[in-house]
Design a protein around this motif. Structure first.
Motif, PDB file in Angstrom:
ATOM      1  N   ALA A   1       0.836  -1.205   0.000  1.00  0.00           N
ATOM      2  CA  ALA A   1       0.000   0.000   0.000  1.00  0.00           C
ATOM      3  C   ALA A   1       0.873   1.258   0.000  1.00  0.00           C
ATOM      4  CB  ALA A   1      -0.918  -0.003   1.216  1.00  0.00           C
ATOM      5  N   GLU A   2       0.481   2.258  -0.771  1.00  0.00           N
ATOM      6  CA  GLU A   2       1.206   3.525  -0.788  1.00  0.00           C
ATOM      7  C   GLU A   2       1.005   4.286   0.510  1.00  0.00           C
ATOM      8  OE1 GLU A   2       0.445   5.915  -4.166  1.00  0.00           O
ATOM      9  OE2 GLU A   2       1.125   4.423  -5.622  1.00  0.00           O
ATOM     10  N   SER A   3      -0.178   4.210   1.072  1.00  0.00           N
ATOM     11  CA  SER A   3      -0.468   4.823   2.359  1.00  0.00           C
ATOM     12  C   SER A   3      -1.519   3.977   3.072  1.00  0.00           C
ATOM     13  CB  SER A   3      -0.964   6.268   2.201  1.00  0.00           C
ATOM     14  OG  SER A   3      -2.217   6.295   1.553  1.00  0.00           O
ATOM     15  N   VAL A   4      -1.470   4.015   4.401  1.00  0.00           N
ATOM     16  CA  VAL A   4      -2.446   3.276   5.211  1.00  0.00           C
ATOM     17  C   VAL A   4      -2.930   4.221   6.297  1.00  0.00           C
ATOM     18  CG1 VAL A   4      -2.851   1.288   6.695  1.00  0.00           C
ATOM     19  CG2 VAL A   4      -1.251   1.094   4.769  1.00  0.00           C
ATOM     20  N   GLU A   5      -4.122   4.735   6.121  1.00  0.00           N
ATOM     21  CA  GLU A   5      -4.660   5.679   7.097  1.00  0.00           C
ATOM     22  C   GLU A   5      -5.280   4.929   8.273  1.00  0.00           C
ATOM     23  OE1 GLU A   5      -7.300   8.541   5.445  1.00  0.00           O
ATOM     24  OE2 GLU A   5      -5.657   9.750   4.618  1.00  0.00           O
ATOM     25  N   VAL A   6      -4.920   5.372   9.477  1.00  0.00           N
ATOM     26  CA  VAL A   6      -5.471   4.797  10.702  1.00  0.00           C
ATOM     27  C   VAL A   6      -5.945   5.936  11.587  1.00  0.00           C
ATOM     28  CG1 VAL A   6      -3.984   2.765  10.595  1.00  0.00           C
ATOM     29  CG2 VAL A   6      -3.236   4.774  11.879  1.00  0.00           C
ATOM     30  N   GLU A   7      -6.783   5.590  12.540  1.00  0.00           N
ATOM     31  CA  GLU A   7      -7.298   6.577  13.483  1.00  0.00           C
ATOM     32  C   GLU A   7      -6.834   6.229  14.891  1.00  0.00           C
ATOM     33  OE1 GLU A   7     -11.523   6.545  13.077  1.00  0.00           O
ATOM     34  OE2 GLU A   7     -11.516   8.068  11.496  1.00  0.00           O
ATOM     35  N   ARG A   8      -6.526   7.263  15.663  1.00  0.00           N
ATOM     36  CA  ARG A   8      -6.184   7.081  17.072  1.00  0.00           C
ATOM     37  C   ARG A   8      -6.748   8.253  17.860  1.00  0.00           C
ATOM     38  NH1 ARG A   8      -0.575   8.514  18.711  1.00  0.00           N
ATOM     39  NH2 ARG A   8       0.121   7.023  17.136  1.00  0.00           N
ATOM     40  N   ARG A   9      -7.296   7.940  19.028  1.00  0.00           N
ATOM     41  CA  ARG A   9      -7.820   9.004  19.882  1.00  0.00           C
ATOM     42  C   ARG A   9      -6.681   9.585  20.699  1.00  0.00           C
ATOM     43  NH1 ARG A   9     -12.503  10.904  20.675  1.00  0.00           N
ATOM     44  NH2 ARG A   9     -13.460   9.160  19.552  1.00  0.00           N
ATOM     45  N   THR A  10      -6.498  10.890  20.603  1.00  0.00           N
ATOM     46  CA  THR A  10      -5.457  11.597  21.338  1.00  0.00           C
ATOM     47  C   THR A  10      -6.104  12.592  22.294  1.00  0.00           C
ATOM     48  OG1 THR A  10      -5.243  13.422  19.753  1.00  0.00           O
ATOM     49  CG2 THR A  10      -4.002  11.417  19.277  1.00  0.00           C
ATOM     50  N   LYS A  11      -5.265  13.325  23.025  1.00  0.00           N
ATOM     51  CA  LYS A  11      -5.788  14.338  23.939  1.00  0.00           C
ATOM     52  C   LYS A  11      -6.559  15.415  23.191  1.00  0.00           C
ATOM     53  CE  LYS A  11      -2.094  13.707  27.341  1.00  0.00           C
ATOM     54  NZ  LYS A  11      -0.953  14.349  28.050  1.00  0.00           N
ATOM     55  N   LYS A  12      -6.255  15.580  21.896  1.00  0.00           N
ATOM     56  CA  LYS A  12      -6.932  16.588  21.088  1.00  0.00           C
ATOM     57  C   LYS A  12      -8.086  16.007  20.278  1.00  0.00           C
ATOM     58  CE  LYS A  12      -2.798  19.480  20.665  1.00  0.00           C
ATOM     59  NZ  LYS A  12      -1.854  20.169  19.740  1.00  0.00           N
ATOM     60  N   GLY A  13      -8.461  14.760  20.599  1.00  0.00           N
ATOM     61  CA  GLY A  13      -9.567  14.134  19.894  1.00  0.00           C
ATOM     62  C   GLY A  13      -9.101  13.067  18.918  1.00  0.00           C
ATOM     63  N   LEU A  14     -10.003  12.593  18.073  1.00  0.00           N
ATOM     64  CA  LEU A  14      -9.714  11.547  17.105  1.00  0.00           C
ATOM     65  C   LEU A  14      -8.845  12.110  15.990  1.00  0.00           C
ATOM     66  CD1 LEU A  14     -10.460   8.545  16.787  1.00  0.00           C
ATOM     67  CD2 LEU A  14     -12.251   9.272  15.205  1.00  0.00           C
TER      68      LEU A  14
END
Length: 266
Positions: A149-162
């Motif tokens: 894959a050229e890019s793999v977008e993931v999500e993580r919840r941080t202190k500033k939100g998702l």
């Protein structure tokens, strides 16, 4: 009114800086960074280390921590630096500190700081991911899909939100290894079992092993039935030609030694 100043003389300056490598092993991988700080400061007192202190109304021992591993991950390569007001033999200092720490939080290496910009040398980390309940062939298929894959977008919840970011760009290498070579894990011994070796560049935002696991789930639907056991094997300069992480203490270890003053051993 003028600004209030602490009473008494200023704290003594540091005359020696020592860089230490320590581990988080076994159940102590669940130790938070704050818990480690408290344990280490108690060890400094027990070992009677002549620490340098900051100025101000609430002086603190001069300890600099570098890029601590997330809570819940093991590590063979955590680093910190301390400042001393009296010179000490670094190997005796290491031994006394290690004896004062809980088993699993082990002080395994010490060198006198002879070079600047130590944290700048921590360019990447090598990780081991133990995936109990995952067949080797399934893990290898997921690795191929992730790397393709050229890019793999993931999500993580941080202190500033998702937050959404690319987990692929930080990965210098990702391979499947023989389970018999595993150095991490928690000893569950479940079968089947897959071992992944991962080298991640230290970028902003930081990409963590769990982000790569999220990427493997997104690209290849790889979902281990139990949480992965994650261990940091190394962190330091990244050799781009070989994709390996090298020793960040080598420049200090190879620098000319400074003689310890008479009577200055710990």
């Amino acid at each position: 009114m003028g600004k209030r100043q602490p009473e008494g003389p200023p704290p003594a300056p540091a005359v020696q800086r020592v860089r230490l490598r320590y581990t988080k092993r076994g159940r102590l991988r669940f130790t938070s960074h704050r818990d480690f700080q408290r344990a280490f400061e108690r060890a400094l007192r027990r070992a009677e280390v002549p620490m340098a202190y900051s100025a101000g109304f609430t002086p603190h021992p001069k300890v600099s921590y570098a890029n601590a591993a997330p809570t819940g991950t093991g590590s063979e390569a955590e680093y910190l630096e301390i400042g001393l007001v009296e010179r000490r033999d670094v190997q005796e200092l290491r031994s006394r500190l290690d004896e004062s720490m809980p088993p699993g939080l082990d002080i395994v290496e010490a060198v006198e700081a002879s070079t600047p910009d130590f944290t700048d040398r921590l360019e990447a980390s090598a990780w081991e991911l133990r995936l109990d309940g995952v067949a080797e062939a399934e893990a290898e298929r997921a690795v191929r899909a992730f790397l393709a894959a050229e890019s793999v977008e993931v999500e993580r919840r941080t202190k500033k939100g998702l937050r959404t970011f690319d987990a692929r760009s930080a990965v210098a290498s990702l391979t499947s290894a023989d389970p018999a070579s595993a150095t991490g894990g928690d000893g569950r011994g479940q079968e089947p079992c897959a071992i992944l070796r991962l080298v991640v560049r230290h970028l902003t935002p930081a990409v963590r092993p769990d982000d790569v696991l999220s990427g493997l789930r997104a690209t290849a639907d790889l979902a281990p039935p139990v949480p992965a056991a994650v261990t940091r094997l190394a962190q330091g300069p990244l050799d781009e030609e070989t994709g390996t992480v090298t020793d960040p203490l080598a420049p200090d270890r190879d620098a000319p030694l400074v003689a310890t003053a008479p009577g200055g051993s710990a």
